[in-house]
Design a protein around this motif. Sequence first.
Motif, PDB file in Angstrom:
ATOM      1  N   GLN A  43       0.817  -1.216   0.000  1.00 40.31           N
ATOM      2  CA  GLN A  43       0.000   0.000   0.000  1.00 40.31           C
ATOM      3  C   GLN A  43       0.848   1.261   0.000  1.00 40.31           C
ATOM      4  OE1 GLN A  43      -2.879  -0.275   3.297  1.00 40.31           O
ATOM      5  NE2 GLN A  43      -4.409   0.070   1.713  1.00 40.31           N
ATOM      6  N   SER A  44       1.872   1.305   0.832  1.00 38.21           N
ATOM      7  CA  SER A  44       2.676   2.522   0.979  1.00 38.21           C
ATOM      8  C   SER A  44       3.569   2.795  -0.223  1.00 38.21           C
ATOM      9  CB  SER A  44       3.517   2.469   2.253  1.00 38.21           C
ATOM     10  OG  SER A  44       4.599   1.593   2.098  1.00 38.21           O
ATOM     11  N   THR A  45       3.755   1.783  -1.066  1.00 36.18           N
ATOM     12  CA  THR A  45       4.608   1.966  -2.259  1.00 36.18           C
ATOM     13  C   THR A  45       3.805   1.903  -3.552  1.00 36.18           C
ATOM     14  OG1 THR A  45       5.180  -0.400  -2.287  1.00 36.18           O
ATOM     15  CG2 THR A  45       6.694   1.090  -1.114  1.00 36.18           C
ATOM     16  N   GLY A  46       2.501   2.153  -3.462  1.00 35.28           N
ATOM     17  CA  GLY A  46       1.658   2.215  -4.657  1.00 35.28           C
ATOM     18  C   GLY A  46       1.515   0.900  -5.382  1.00 35.28           C
ATOM     19  N   GLY A  47       1.325  -0.172  -4.645  1.00 38.73           N
ATOM     20  CA  GLY A  47       1.283  -1.519  -5.213  1.00 38.73           C
ATOM     21  C   GLY A  47       0.336  -1.704  -6.385  1.00 38.73           C
ATOM     22  N   SER A  48      -0.785  -1.013  -6.364  1.00 34.69           N
ATOM     23  CA  SER A  48      -1.738  -1.170  -7.477  1.00 34.69           C
ATOM     24  C   SER A  48      -1.194  -0.593  -8.782  1.00 34.69           C
ATOM     25  CB  SER A  48      -3.074  -0.523  -7.133  1.00 34.69           C
ATOM     26  OG  SER A  48      -2.909   0.872  -6.931  1.00 34.69           O
ATOM     27  N   GLY A  49      -0.160   0.222  -8.701  1.00 38.89           N
ATOM     28  CA  GLY A  49       0.442   0.796  -9.902  1.00 38.89           C
ATOM     29  C   GLY A  49       1.804   0.216 -10.251  1.00 38.89           C
ATOM     30  N   TRP A  50       2.192  -0.854  -9.568  1.00 35.47           N
ATOM     31  CA  TRP A  50       3.483  -1.466  -9.872  1.00 35.47           C
ATOM     32  C   TRP A  50       3.524  -1.916 -11.329  1.00 35.47           C
ATOM     33  CZ3 TRP A  50       4.648  -5.267  -5.248  1.00 35.47           C
ATOM     34  CH2 TRP A  50       4.884  -4.521  -4.080  1.00 35.47           C
ATOM     35  N   TRP A  55       1.092  -8.667  -6.363  1.00 35.44           N
ATOM     36  CA  TRP A  55       0.872  -9.647  -5.316  1.00 35.44           C
ATOM     37  C   TRP A  55      -0.615  -9.919  -5.163  1.00 35.44           C
ATOM     38  CZ3 TRP A  55       4.491  -7.145  -1.118  1.00 35.44           C
ATOM     39  CH2 TRP A  55       5.811  -7.276  -1.522  1.00 35.44           C
ATOM     40  N   ASP A  56      -0.973 -11.162  -4.907  1.00 37.01           N
ATOM     41  CA  ASP A  56      -2.369 -11.579  -4.826  1.00 37.01           C
ATOM     42  C   ASP A  56      -2.830 -11.654  -3.369  1.00 37.01           C
ATOM     43  OD1 ASP A  56      -4.878 -12.645  -5.116  1.00 37.01           O
ATOM     44  OD2 ASP A  56      -4.212 -14.561  -5.930  1.00 37.01           O
ATOM     45  N   PHE A  57      -3.424 -10.569  -2.889  1.00 36.63           N
ATOM     46  CA  PHE A  57      -3.897 -10.535  -1.512  1.00 36.63           C
ATOM     47  C   PHE A  57      -5.229 -11.247  -1.331  1.00 36.63           C
ATOM     48  CE2 PHE A  57      -0.827  -7.091  -1.631  1.00 36.63           C
ATOM     49  CZ  PHE A  57      -0.090  -7.375  -0.495  1.00 36.63           C
ATOM     50  N   SER A  58      -5.836 -11.687  -2.428  1.00 36.87           N
ATOM     51  CA  SER A  58      -7.090 -12.442  -2.312  1.00 36.87           C
ATOM     52  C   SER A  58      -6.829 -13.904  -1.954  1.00 36.87           C
ATOM     53  CB  SER A  58      -7.886 -12.363  -3.616  1.00 36.87           C
ATOM     54  OG  SER A  58      -7.208 -13.045  -4.655  1.00 36.87           O
ATOM     55  N   ILE A  84      13.181  -9.269  -0.305  1.00 30.43           N
ATOM     56  CA  ILE A  84      12.217  -8.588  -1.162  1.00 30.43           C
ATOM     57  C   ILE A  84      13.049  -7.925  -2.249  1.00 30.43           C
ATOM     58  CG2 ILE A  84      10.498  -6.756  -1.349  1.00 30.43           C
ATOM     59  CD1 ILE A  84       9.841  -7.218   1.622  1.00 30.43           C
ATOM     60  N   VAL A  85      12.826  -8.334  -3.496  1.00 29.73           N
ATOM     61  CA  VAL A  85      13.585  -7.816  -4.632  1.00 29.73           C
ATOM     62  C   VAL A  85      12.590  -7.315  -5.672  1.00 29.73           C
ATOM     63  CG1 VAL A  85      15.304  -8.340  -6.407  1.00 29.73           C
ATOM     64  CG2 VAL A  85      15.458  -9.454  -4.163  1.00 29.73           C
ATOM     65  N   LEU A  86      12.451  -5.999  -5.760  1.00 30.14           N
ATOM     66  CA  LEU A  86      11.469  -5.381  -6.656  1.00 30.14           C
ATOM     67  C   LEU A  86      12.092  -4.202  -7.405  1.00 30.14           C
ATOM     68  CD1 LEU A  86       8.425  -5.456  -4.206  1.00 30.14           C
ATOM     69  CD2 LEU A  86       8.740  -6.892  -6.232  1.00 30.14           C
ATOM     70  N   ASN A  87      13.195  -4.448  -8.048  1.00 29.06           N
ATOM     71  CA  ASN A  87      13.857  -3.404  -8.823  1.00 29.06           C
ATOM     72  C   ASN A  87      13.038  -3.048 -10.062  1.00 29.06           C
ATOM     73  OD1 ASN A  87      16.261  -3.385  -7.159  1.00 29.06           O
ATOM     74  ND2 ASN A  87      16.714  -5.379  -8.057  1.00 29.06           N
ATOM     75  N   ASP A  88      13.159  -1.787 -10.527  1.00 33.08           N
ATOM     76  CA  ASP A  88      12.510  -1.347 -11.772  1.00 33.08           C
ATOM     77  C   ASP A  88      11.025  -1.692 -11.797  1.00 33.08           C
ATOM     78  OD1 ASP A  88      14.970  -0.418 -13.091  1.00 33.08           O
ATOM     79  OD2 ASP A  88      15.508  -2.541 -13.068  1.00 33.08           O
TER      80      ASP A  88
END
Length: 128
Positions: A43-50, A55-58, A84-88
Motif C-alpha cells: 500500500q505505501s509503495t503504490g502496489g496497485s500501480g506497480w 501480489w495476490d492478496f485475495s 524482497i527484490v522489486l527493482n525497476d
Amino acid sequence: MMRMAGMKALMCILFLISSTPSSHVVSGQESALIFGILYDFWQSTGGSGWAYDRWDFSDSTPYAYCDWPGIRCVSARDHNVVAIVLNDNNLVGKLTASLGSLGPAFETLSLGNNQLTSGLPVELGRLT
C-alpha cells in the motif's frame, strides 16, 4: 532516521543484514502477521500501480506470499521472508516501518530504480 535527498538518491537500495537465517518454522498466526506487513508495504509503495510483480492478496492460503514475485522465503518448510527484490517496478512513496518486524531471517531489500521518497526506516535496525 537516515534521510536521503529525493528520489534520485534512492535509485538503488540494496540492504543486507548480516545475520544467520532463522530455522524457526512460521506458524499460521505468524504467516498472517507477515501477510499484513507485506500488505502495508504494498500500500505505501503504490502496489496497485506497480509495473509488474503484482501480489495476490485475495489468496488467503497460509504462506501464499512465498510464491509472490519478488519475495523469497527460507525454504518450502520455513516460510520466513529472507528477501524482497522489486527493482525497476514503479514503486512510489515511502518504505514502511513495519518491515522491521519481518524477523531475523530477513536479509535483503533490493528496490533499485523506483521512485521512493524516503530513506530506510530506523525500524529496519530491529532485524539485526
